[in-house]
Design a protein around this motif. Structure first.
Motif, PDB file in Angstrom:
ATOM      1  N   HIS A   1       0.821  -1.211   0.000  1.00 56.37           N
ATOM      2  CA  HIS A   1       0.000   0.000   0.000  1.00 56.37           C
ATOM      3  C   HIS A   1       0.863   1.273   0.000  1.00 56.37           C
ATOM      4  O   HIS A   1       0.334   2.369  -0.186  1.00 56.37           O
ATOM      5  N   GLN A   2       2.182   1.112   0.194  1.00 60.26           N
ATOM      6  CA  GLN A   2       3.097   2.263   0.169  1.00 60.26           C
ATOM      7  C   GLN A   2       3.712   2.474  -1.220  1.00 60.26           C
ATOM      8  O   GLN A   2       4.398   3.470  -1.438  1.00 60.26           O
ATOM      9  N   LEU A   3       3.471   1.528  -2.130  1.00 58.79           N
ATOM     10  CA  LEU A   3       4.023   1.652  -3.482  1.00 58.79           C
ATOM     11  C   LEU A   3       3.300   2.741  -4.266  1.00 58.79           C
ATOM     12  O   LEU A   3       2.082   2.926  -4.112  1.00 58.79           O
ATOM     13  N   LYS A   4       4.037   3.431  -5.120  1.00 54.67           N
ATOM     14  CA  LYS A   4       3.472   4.555  -5.873  1.00 54.67           C
ATOM     15  C   LYS A   4       2.294   4.113  -6.745  1.00 54.67           C
ATOM     16  O   LYS A   4       1.318   4.858  -6.920  1.00 54.67           O
TER      17      LYS A   4
ATOM     18  N   ALA B   1      -0.573  -1.416   8.609  1.00 51.20           N
ATOM     19  CA  ALA B   1      -1.624  -0.895   7.731  1.00 51.20           C
ATOM     20  C   ALA B   1      -1.402   0.583   7.411  1.00 51.20           C
ATOM     21  O   ALA B   1      -0.602   1.263   8.058  1.00 51.20           O
ATOM     22  N   PRO B   2      -2.121   1.111   6.411  1.00 48.38           N
ATOM     23  CA  PRO B   2      -2.025   2.543   6.088  1.00 48.38           C
ATOM     24  C   PRO B   2      -2.384   3.414   7.294  1.00 48.38           C
ATOM     25  O   PRO B   2      -3.161   3.004   8.166  1.00 48.38           O
ATOM     26  N   ASP B   3      -1.849   4.618   7.331  1.00 48.06           N
ATOM     27  CA  ASP B   3      -2.153   5.545   8.422  1.00 48.06           C
ATOM     28  C   ASP B   3      -3.641   5.902   8.430  1.00 48.06           C
ATOM     29  O   ASP B   3      -4.293   5.938   7.379  1.00 48.06           O
TER      30      ASP B   3
ATOM     31  N   PHE C   1      -9.077  -5.182   0.918  1.00 48.49           N
ATOM     32  CA  PHE C   1      -9.702  -4.706   2.160  1.00 48.49           C
ATOM     33  C   PHE C   1      -8.846  -5.053   3.374  1.00 48.49           C
ATOM     34  O   PHE C   1      -8.646  -4.205   4.262  1.00 48.49           O
ATOM     35  N   VAL C   2      -8.334  -6.288   3.424  1.00 56.91           N
ATOM     36  CA  VAL C   2      -7.562  -6.672   4.607  1.00 56.91           C
ATOM     37  C   VAL C   2      -6.238  -5.909   4.672  1.00 56.91           C
ATOM     38  O   VAL C   2      -5.670  -5.722   5.745  1.00 56.91           O
ATOM     39  N   THR C   3      -5.759  -5.421   3.526  1.00 56.73           N
ATOM     40  CA  THR C   3      -4.543  -4.603   3.506  1.00 56.73           C
ATOM     41  C   THR C   3      -4.832  -3.195   4.023  1.00 56.73           C
ATOM     42  O   THR C   3      -4.037  -2.619   4.769  1.00 56.73           O
ATOM     43  N   ILE C   4      -5.977  -2.638   3.671  1.00 62.13           N
ATOM     44  CA  ILE C   4      -6.360  -1.326   4.223  1.00 62.13           C
ATOM     45  C   ILE C   4      -6.569  -1.421   5.731  1.00 62.13           C
ATOM     46  O   ILE C   4      -6.217  -0.513   6.482  1.00 62.13           O
TER      47      ILE C   4
ATOM     48  N   LYS D   1       4.069  -7.708   1.445  1.00 59.78           N
ATOM     49  CA  LYS D   1       5.444  -7.191   1.485  1.00 59.78           C
ATOM     50  C   LYS D   1       6.122  -7.282   0.114  1.00 59.78           C
ATOM     51  O   LYS D   1       7.326  -7.073   0.008  1.00 59.78           O
ATOM     52  N   ASP D   2       5.360  -7.609  -0.906  1.00 61.48           N
ATOM     53  CA  ASP D   2       5.930  -7.860  -2.230  1.00 61.48           C
ATOM     54  C   ASP D   2       5.573  -6.726  -3.193  1.00 61.48           C
ATOM     55  O   ASP D   2       5.262  -5.614  -2.776  1.00 61.48           O
ATOM     56  N   THR D   3       5.552  -7.053  -4.485  1.00 66.97           N
ATOM     57  CA  THR D   3       5.180  -6.075  -5.508  1.00 66.97           C
ATOM     58  C   THR D   3       3.667  -6.129  -5.710  1.00 66.97           C
ATOM     59  O   THR D   3       2.966  -6.904  -5.043  1.00 66.97           O
ATOM     60  N   LEU D   4       3.187  -5.366  -6.658  1.00 65.49           N
ATOM     61  CA  LEU D   4       1.746  -5.375  -6.956  1.00 65.49           C
ATOM     62  C   LEU D   4       1.367  -6.472  -7.945  1.00 65.49           C
ATOM     63  O   LEU D   4       0.217  -6.539  -8.384  1.00 65.49           O
ATOM     64  N   ASP D   5       2.329  -7.349  -8.280  1.00 64.52           N
ATOM     65  CA  ASP D   5       2.003  -8.567  -9.040  1.00 64.52           C
ATOM     66  C   ASP D   5       1.469  -9.587  -8.030  1.00 64.52           C
ATOM     67  O   ASP D   5       2.226 -10.127  -7.216  1.00 64.52           O
TER      68      ASP D   5
END
Length: 366
Positions: A4-7, A166-168, A202-205, A257-261
């Motif tokens: 979720h921190q990736l551009k 998680a995101p702030d 959702f679980v990442t947010i 913790k990986d890429t968006l793939d």
């Protein structure tokens, strides 16, 4: 860095060819199952749905370490769906809350998902505004400070491991708005794939103080109901995730913790769903066995105590059924329990167990 921190977040990518083969197999099994169910009568489909929803609620809670009473869950679902089921029992407030959320997700799957609806689910899960000993923000996004991030951790104090952060909280409105717009928009994406992505997204947010896992699985079931085009549920993703819980948490952590793939996540989700659908064969066999049992003329005109206890045996009674257990569960005297049992033996529905011992026990006459 978390995904979720990736551009490019949340521009998910995947290997369409690899995922497509798995998706085709899941869709085939899904279609075959729904076709099988269409061939059964209304009562059988109703019973299968009750069994599946009960399992879904129980196992989704178990994943989080919360053990609910199966009879209370089954009774709550049956009452809310207006099913004529014998032996209903009162349900605790926490059971009613989980059931309310799950039924809103699966029975009202055509309605849009909105902030207020999610807040309602969250309030249902935590009617006292507390999670264990902790007071939490209920019916709203979490509001933790930046120096107190929302983290998924394991281990004891002093030796904890952070699995995910998680995101702030100050960007949750934006994050959830983007998620809900996507979830409620019809697109060309296969609805089963959409369920897998919605689960991860959702679980990442992780927008709530607590209950994120159970709400994630409710959203997943809602989207799978859309994929089936039916309020009736015949397979339980949560039950399969419970069996594969360690692998579930491992793939989530690796993906976050990986890429968006997210090919590996979709691969795991579809394979797990495939096994969930396959496992339905056992559920259906039990439902059909139960239906045939009640079609037996000898099972007609029995009393409510007998119906209650026979249903418990059909659903898988734990331990040995003795006359004293019968009296306790059916809330009757020992003499009445013995008369009930003897009547069922004479009807050919119950038999004494061959094994002797201090207490005679009874089983269904298979």
């Amino acid at each position: 860095m978390y995904i979720h921190q990736l551009k490019e977040w949340p521009d998910f990518q995947w290997n369409s060819e690899q995922v497509g083969m798995l998706l085709a197999e899941v869709r085939y099994r899904q279609g075959r199952l729904l076709g099988q169910m269409e061939g059964l009568g209304f009562r059988l489909k109703e019973e299968a749905t009750l069994q599946t929803l009960t399992m879904d609620v129980l196992k989704s809670s178990e994943i989080e370490g919360e053990i609910l009473n199966p009879d209370q869950v089954r009774s709550s679902i049956a009452r809310r769906l207006g099913m004529d089921v014998a032996g209903l029992v009162p349900s605790d407030r926490n059971v009613e809350g989980v059931v309310e959320m799950m039924l809103d997700a699966t029975q009202q799957y055509t309605l849009p998902l909105a902030d207020e609806r999610l807040f309602g689910w969250h309030a249902s899960l935590f009617p006292t505004g507390r999670s264990g000993m902790h007071k939490i923000v209920v019916g709203a996004w979490r509001d933790n400070a930046k120096n107190d991030p929302m983290q998924v951790v394991s281990g004891a104090m002093g030796r904890t491991k952070v699995h995910f952060q998680a995101p702030d909280a100050d960007i949750l409105d934006k994050e959830m708005s983007q998620f809900l717009d996507w979830f409620n928009t019809e697109d060309k994406l296969d609805p089963v794939l959409k369920a897998a992505i919605a689960h991860l997204w959702f679980v990442t947010i992780h927008p709530f103080d607590d209950g994120n896992g159970r709400i994630t699985r409710a959203i997943t079931d809602m989207q799978l109901s859309r994929a089936d085009g039916s309020r009736q549920r015949f397979y339980s993703m949560s039950a399969q995730i419970r069996i594969e819980r360690k692998n579930y948490y491992d793939i989530l952590e690796r993906t976050q913790k990986d890429t968006l793939d997210i090919t590996a996540w979709l691969d795991w989700f579809l394979t797990c769903l495939n096994r969930a659908i396959t496992a339905t064969d056992d559920t259906l066999a039990a439902v059909i066995r139960k239906a045939r049992f009640w079609e037996n003329p000898a099972a007609q005109s029995i009393n409510e105590r007998q119906r209650l206890m026979l249903n418990k045996l059909l659903d898988g009674f734990h331990g040995k059924l003795t006359s004293s257990k019968w009296a306790t569960i059916a809330k009757c005297s020992q003499d009445t329990a013995i008369r009930d049992i003897q009547d069922l033996i004479e009807r050919g529905l119950l038999v004494k167990e061959a094994a002797g011992g201090r207490s005679t026990s009874y089983v269904l006459n298979a």
